[in-house]
Design a protein around this motif. Structure first.
Motif, PDB file in Angstrom:
ATOM      1  N   GLY A  86       0.841  -1.184   0.000  1.00 41.62           N
ATOM      2  CA  GLY A  86       0.000   0.000   0.000  1.00 41.62           C
ATOM      3  C   GLY A  86       0.882   1.241   0.000  1.00 41.62           C
ATOM      4  O   GLY A  86       1.847   1.313   0.765  1.00 41.62           O
ATOM      5  N   VAL A  87       0.585   2.179  -0.880  1.00 42.91           N
ATOM      6  CA  VAL A  87       1.336   3.443  -0.947  1.00 42.91           C
ATOM      7  C   VAL A  87       0.366   4.574  -0.649  1.00 42.91           C
ATOM      8  O   VAL A  87      -0.592   4.788  -1.392  1.00 42.91           O
ATOM      9  N   ALA A  88       0.584   5.290   0.446  1.00 45.33           N
ATOM     10  CA  ALA A  88      -0.292   6.386   0.866  1.00 45.33           C
ATOM     11  C   ALA A  88       0.478   7.697   0.759  1.00 45.33           C
ATOM     12  O   ALA A  88       1.496   7.879   1.438  1.00 45.33           O
ATOM     13  N   ILE A  89      -0.015   8.599  -0.110  1.00 44.42           N
ATOM     14  CA  ILE A  89       0.701   9.849  -0.387  1.00 44.42           C
ATOM     15  C   ILE A  89      -0.292  11.014  -0.462  1.00 44.42           C
ATOM     16  O   ILE A  89      -1.482  10.802  -0.700  1.00 44.42           O
ATOM     17  N   ALA A 130      -4.376  11.426  -0.873  1.00 41.11           N
ATOM     18  CA  ALA A 130      -5.290  12.054   0.087  1.00 41.11           C
ATOM     19  C   ALA A 130      -5.106  13.567   0.103  1.00 41.11           C
ATOM     20  O   ALA A 130      -3.981  14.065   0.008  1.00 41.11           O
ATOM     21  N   GLY A 131      -6.210  14.289   0.259  1.00 44.10           N
ATOM     22  CA  GLY A 131      -6.170  15.744   0.306  1.00 44.10           C
ATOM     23  C   GLY A 131      -5.990  16.311   1.705  1.00 44.10           C
ATOM     24  O   GLY A 131      -5.919  17.518   1.886  1.00 44.10           O
ATOM     25  N   GLY A 132      -5.914  15.447   2.711  1.00 45.86           N
ATOM     26  CA  GLY A 132      -5.735  15.902   4.090  1.00 45.86           C
ATOM     27  C   GLY A 132      -5.440  14.728   5.012  1.00 45.86           C
ATOM     28  O   GLY A 132      -5.544  13.562   4.615  1.00 45.86           O
ATOM     29  N   ALA A 133      -5.057  15.039   6.253  1.00 48.46           N
ATOM     30  CA  ALA A 133      -4.687  13.999   7.214  1.00 48.46           C
ATOM     31  C   ALA A 133      -5.851  13.051   7.547  1.00 48.46           C
ATOM     32  O   ALA A 133      -5.649  11.830   7.592  1.00 48.46           O
ATOM     33  N   ASN A 150      -8.126   7.443   7.061  1.00 50.75           N
ATOM     34  CA  ASN A 150      -9.197   6.528   6.625  1.00 50.75           C
ATOM     35  C   ASN A 150      -8.698   5.573   5.548  1.00 50.75           C
ATOM     36  O   ASN A 150      -9.068   4.393   5.523  1.00 50.75           O
ATOM     37  N   GLN A 151      -7.853   6.080   4.659  1.00 53.25           N
ATOM     38  CA  GLN A 151      -7.298   5.240   3.597  1.00 53.25           C
ATOM     39  C   GLN A 151      -6.432   4.119   4.169  1.00 53.25           C
ATOM     40  O   GLN A 151      -6.419   3.004   3.637  1.00 53.25           O
ATOM     41  N   PRO A 201       3.460  10.783   4.936  1.00 55.14           N
ATOM     42  CA  PRO A 201       2.373  11.303   5.767  1.00 55.14           C
ATOM     43  C   PRO A 201       1.974  12.733   5.380  1.00 55.14           C
ATOM     44  O   PRO A 201       2.843  13.570   5.125  1.00 55.14           O
ATOM     45  N   PHE A 202       0.673  12.986   5.349  1.00 55.33           N
ATOM     46  CA  PHE A 202       0.208  14.338   5.066  1.00 55.33           C
ATOM     47  C   PHE A 202       0.681  15.284   6.159  1.00 55.33           C
ATOM     48  O   PHE A 202       1.136  16.384   5.888  1.00 55.33           O
TER      49      PHE A 202
END
Length: 326
Positions: free
Chosen positions: A38-41, A77-80, A85-86, A103-104
């Motif tokens: 998973g890549v969260a950016i 994601a557009g915010g923390a 949630n993602q 991390p945001f």
């Protein structure tokens, strides 16, 4: 020899050969099948994060092609809160085994990331560090100390150790603190340079324009500006131009955006004299290093730092990537 028997024997030998080949390829293939990354950016809210999104998707494409069975899932994601949630979805729906997260924000994402790690998922944190490093397995970033130190040293030299400076910070993150601390440490060695103010402008052109307008209203004499990101530097330049201020000698941005590097190469704006490298491609390197290590069942070093260096007109061509979104 009975033709039916001969055919049966050939079939058996063929099956045996396939089985041997599968056995030899098996460990790597099995590992790749087990690894779900998973890549969260952050989403592309400005050109640097547009570069992050571009390079993350390039990593997905290249890695999935190189490792059949591997799955790389990229979430923006557009915010923390959205990013938190993602993370839950990546764990419960996508069943990730590995997380690479930019991390945001630092504080807001520390607990959600710690909860992911607590489920036995390998975690690599990129760039914006967490407030508790026990929530991660590995950390990959550019050299944020150099990112703050290099502009301060250049500004101090350009001003001959005397003058008024304003700064524009990014978002409240550990890396922003590292940059600001390094900048301040250099200025402490130059008591005749006064830092008039340092406000957050969120690595955003419009926010930087407003912050700079405020500085220009409040301070009649500003000699140099440190805008700790090239997007913010664009907003700063616009505010200076509109105010028709002639006192400012230097605007130092950062991260080597192609527009700023082209300005350096062309010498088209006397306020832009230098930059400092910090390419968004490090997200590609982070995803690739993490994924290939996990396929092999290995771990990354606890910390990997990618150097940041001074960019001037003399070496600017080496940092100019016109096809990149950043």
């Amino acid at each position: 020899m009975n033709s039916k028997l001969s055919f049966t024997r050939r079939l058996a030998l063929s099956a045996m050969g396939a089985a041997v080949a599968l056995t030899l390829a098996g460990p790597a293939l099995a590992q790749a099948n087990k690894v779900v990354v998973g890549v969260a950016i952050p989403s592309a809210t400005h050109s640097f994060t547009a570069g992050i999104v571009y390079w993350a998707n390039q990593a997905k494409k290249d890695l999935e092609k190189a490792h059949p069975g591997l799955q790389v899932i990229v979430k923006t994601a557009g915010g923390a809160p959205e990013q938190a949630n993602q993370l839950q979805d990546l764990v419960t729906v996508n069943k990730i085994t590995t997380l690479v997260i930019f991390p945001f924000e630092s504080a807001a994402l520390t607990k959600p990331v710690a909860q992911v790690k607590a489920k036995g998922i390998y975690v690599t944190v990129v760039d914006r560090g967490l407030t508790d490093t026990s929530a991660q397995d590995a950390y990959v970033a550019g050299d944020n100390t150099a990112f703050g130190k290099i502009p301060a040293e250049y500004i101090a030299k350009a001003l001959n150790g005397k003058g008024n400076v304003v700064a524009l910070r990014g978002i409240a993150t550990t890396l922003d603190n590292e940059r600001m601390d390094a900048f301040n440490a250099v200025l402490k060695q130059h008591p005749d340079i006064k830092l008039l103010d340092a406000k957050y402008a969120n690595w955003n052109r419009d926010d930087a324009f407003k912050v700079m307008q405020d500085y220009l209203t409040r301070f009649p004499q500003i000699d140099a500006v440190w805008a700790a990101d090239d997007d913010m530097a664009v907003g700063v330049l616009k505010a200076i131009e509109q105010a028709k201020r002639k006192d400012i000698k230097l605007v130092f941005g950062g991260a080597g955006a192609k527009g700023m590097i082209k300005t350096l190469i062309d010498g088209s704006n006397p306020l832009i004299q230098a930059n400092v490298s910090y390419s968004p491609k490090f997200i590609y390197d982070s995803i690739k290093l993490t994924t290939e290590a996990r396929i092999k069942g290995e771990k990354l070093p606890p910390t990997t730092i990618i150097p940041s260096v001074l960019i001037t007109k003399e070496n600017a061509k080496s940092f100019y990537f016109p096809d990149s979104p950043f």
